[in-house]
Design a protein around this motif. Structure first.
Motif, PDB file in Angstrom:
ATOM      1  N   TYR A  93      -2.953  -0.885   2.792  1.00 24.59           N
ATOM      2  CA  TYR A  93      -2.975  -1.886   3.940  1.00 24.59           C
ATOM      3  C   TYR A  93      -4.427  -2.052   4.552  1.00 24.59           C
ATOM      4  CZ  TYR A  93      -2.211  -3.951   8.369  1.00 24.59           C
ATOM      5  OH  TYR A  93      -2.026  -5.013   9.320  1.00 24.59           O
ATOM      6  N   ASN A  94      -4.769  -3.198   4.034  1.00 20.32           N
ATOM      7  CA  ASN A  94      -6.340  -3.588   4.677  1.00 20.32           C
ATOM      8  C   ASN A  94      -7.214  -2.462   3.979  1.00 20.32           C
ATOM      9  OD1 ASN A  94      -5.013  -5.795   5.887  1.00 20.32           O
ATOM     10  ND2 ASN A  94      -5.267  -5.063   7.906  1.00 20.32           N
ATOM     11  N   ALA A 148       1.583  -6.127   3.051  1.00 16.59           N
ATOM     12  CA  ALA A 148       1.256  -7.345   3.812  1.00 16.59           C
ATOM     13  C   ALA A 148      -0.182  -7.152   4.194  1.00 16.59           C
ATOM     14  CB  ALA A 148       2.337  -7.770   4.854  1.00 16.59           C
ATOM     15  N   SER A 149      -1.251  -6.796   3.390  1.00 15.21           N
ATOM     16  CA  SER A 149      -2.600  -6.782   3.969  1.00 15.21           C
ATOM     17  C   SER A 149      -3.124  -8.092   4.647  1.00 15.21           C
ATOM     18  CB  SER A 149      -3.378  -6.347   3.076  1.00 15.21           C
ATOM     19  OG  SER A 149      -3.200  -4.874   2.655  1.00 15.21           O
ATOM     20  N   THR A 150      -4.027  -8.114   5.571  1.00 13.04           N
ATOM     21  CA  THR A 150      -4.590  -9.448   6.109  1.00 13.04           C
ATOM     22  C   THR A 150      -6.067  -9.603   5.528  1.00 13.04           C
ATOM     23  OG1 THR A 150      -5.123  -8.258   8.089  1.00 13.04           O
ATOM     24  CG2 THR A 150      -2.906  -9.374   8.060  1.00 13.04           C
ATOM     25  N   ASP A 151      -6.362  -8.729   4.726  1.00 12.67           N
ATOM     26  CA  ASP A 151      -7.689  -8.688   4.252  1.00 12.67           C
ATOM     27  C   ASP A 151      -7.499  -9.151   2.793  1.00 12.67           C
ATOM     28  OD1 ASP A 151      -6.815  -6.330   3.086  1.00 12.67           O
ATOM     29  OD2 ASP A 151      -8.537  -5.103   3.586  1.00 12.67           O
ATOM     30  N   ASP A 152      -8.703  -8.916   1.841  1.00 13.80           N
ATOM     31  CA  ASP A 152      -8.750  -9.240   0.483  1.00 13.80           C
ATOM     32  C   ASP A 152      -7.867  -8.274  -0.229  1.00 13.80           C
ATOM     33  OD1 ASP A 152      -9.940 -11.680   1.302  1.00 13.80           O
ATOM     34  OD2 ASP A 152     -11.895 -10.676   0.951  1.00 13.80           O
ATOM     35  N   CYS A 154       3.699  -6.738  -3.958  1.00 20.29           N
ATOM     36  CA  CYS A 154       3.154  -7.158  -2.639  1.00 20.29           C
ATOM     37  C   CYS A 154       4.415  -7.476  -1.615  1.00 20.29           C
ATOM     38  CB  CYS A 154       2.476  -8.610  -2.850  1.00 20.29           C
ATOM     39  SG  CYS A 154       0.838  -8.312  -3.886  1.00 20.29           S
ATOM     40  N   GLU A 166       5.886  -9.130   1.921  1.00 21.09           N
ATOM     41  CA  GLU A 166       5.431 -10.332   2.565  1.00 21.09           C
ATOM     42  C   GLU A 166       5.527 -10.044   4.058  1.00 21.09           C
ATOM     43  OE1 GLU A 166       8.490 -13.255   2.009  1.00 21.09           O
ATOM     44  OE2 GLU A 166       7.958 -13.476  -0.056  1.00 21.09           O
ATOM     45  N   LYS A 167       6.104  -8.809   4.524  1.00 25.14           N
ATOM     46  CA  LYS A 167       5.994  -8.229   5.944  1.00 25.14           C
ATOM     47  C   LYS A 167       5.602  -6.947   5.760  1.00 25.14           C
ATOM     48  CE  LYS A 167       9.599 -11.107   7.524  1.00 25.14           C
ATOM     49  NZ  LYS A 167      11.168 -11.168   8.389  1.00 25.14           N
ATOM     50  N   ASN A 168       4.675  -6.498   7.072  1.00 20.67           N
ATOM     51  CA  ASN A 168       4.380  -5.139   7.034  1.00 20.67           C
ATOM     52  C   ASN A 168       5.758  -4.121   7.560  1.00 20.67           C
ATOM     53  OD1 ASN A 168       3.393  -2.620   7.845  1.00 20.67           O
ATOM     54  ND2 ASN A 168       1.520  -3.578   8.776  1.00 20.67           N
TER      55      ASN A 168
END
Length: 325
Positions: free
Chosen positions: A10-11, A39-43, A62, A64-66
């Motif tokens: 995660y991130n 559900a990472s918000t980085d790369d 992957c 879709e939700k954390n």
């Protein structure tokens, strides 16, 4: 023998390639890596997919939700199909050359549930240790391992262990109610099923860094002690059946936590942190009142690194008083 290494992420895009590279560098056949992104918000997803394109041994899942870290841990257990499995968080590292000797030790001892290495950590601006030339090992009785874990607060490298998958299926999942000591509690359950291979060298290196899930608690002694108590309470609540002296071993574990709370309270008080000291004292008193009224001197002898910590506290307290005067 086949091995599945589950890498929850995660991130951690900035750590993921190094983590995966450390696994791929192991001299092990039958290796598969399953990256589970929460559900990472980085790369992180882009990095994971790029790594998978380079090597067919890598799979990427992957969310879709954390769903929280425990969902990834437990999904990894469900997806594992190899003889052995390991959960390795994306910000941690497999020690160089560590996986092969761990597998060999497990193969030689079919009665063992899992293999665990020496505890090792790195902090910001530090690098992981060099390659392991030789890693010796010994096998411990599972119940003996549990007793030792309960009689000491020395760190246990349960954050990354090599588990026989058939035993993992019997032990079950990570407990989502345990935020920080879920791996420790699971190791106790695994040890109740079979013996433990203890490696002299680290199997994996824990990265202590800002932004990790457990980072807020590393400098919160009270929370760490409370989390350890929660892990022991959870384990002994479900693991008493067929466990000789379970109540006694549980009491010893709580006693050690109370002793640690006493000396941590003293340490905070010496450094002028009376508010935190009072909370630690009250917590220790709730566990074992007698421990908080009579200094547990034996704890200082039993605990690794005590002399160094006492010296640091004394220097800090002395410097603070000189500054005040």
């Amino acid at each position: 023998m086949s091995v599945d290494v589950i890498i929850p992420c995660y991130n951690y895009a900035h750590f993921l390639e190094q983590c995966v590279g450390g696994v791929l560098s192991q001299a092990v056949d039958g290796l598969r890596i399953i990256i589970i992104d929460n559900a990472s918000t980085d790369d992180s997803v882009a990095v994971a997919k790029r790594l998978a394109e380079r090597d067919s041994r890598i799979e990427v899942i992957c969310h879709e939700k954390n769903l929280g870290p425990h969902a990834s841990f437990n999904e990894g257990i469900d997806r594992a199909s190899a003889d052995y499995l390991m959960i390795l968080c994306a910000d941690d590292l497999l020690a160089e050359g560590a996986l092969e000797p761990a597998i060999k030790a497990m193969e030689q001892t079919p009665e063992a549930s899992f293999a665990i290495g020496a505890y090792a950590e790195i902090r910001p601006l530090e690098e992981a240790g060099s390659a392991i030339a030789e890693s010796s090992w010994h096998m411990s009785d599972g119940l003996g391992f549990i007793r030792r874990c309960c009689s000491s607060l020395d760190p246990v490298a349960a954050h990354a262990i090599l588990v026989r998958r058939s035993v993992q299926m019997r032990a079950g999942y990570y407990n989502p109610r345990l935020a920080l000591c879920d791996d420790f509690e699971l190791a106790l359950r695994l040890a109740q099923i079979g013996h433990v291979i203890e490696l002299s060298a680290p199997l994996a290196v824990r990265r202590i860094q800002s932004g990790s899930i457990s980072e807020p608690a590393w400098n919160d002694r009270l929370r760490l002690l409370q989390e350890r108590q929660a892990a022991l309470d959870s384990f002994f609540a479900s693991g008493r059946k067929g466990f000789p002296d379970a109540d006694k071993i549980h009491r010893v574990g709580l006693q050690r936590i109370a002793e640690a709370a006493f000396w941590s309270a003293v340490s905070h008080l010496a450094r002028g942190k009376s508010r935190i000291a009072l909370k630690l004292f009250r917590y220790g008193y709730s566990l074992r009142p007698a421990t908080m009224l009579l200094p547990p001197l034996a704890y200082l002898v039993r605990t690794n690194g005590t002399t160094k910590r006492v010296k640091a506290v004394m220097l800090e307290a002395f410097g603070r008083r000189n500054g005040a005067s």
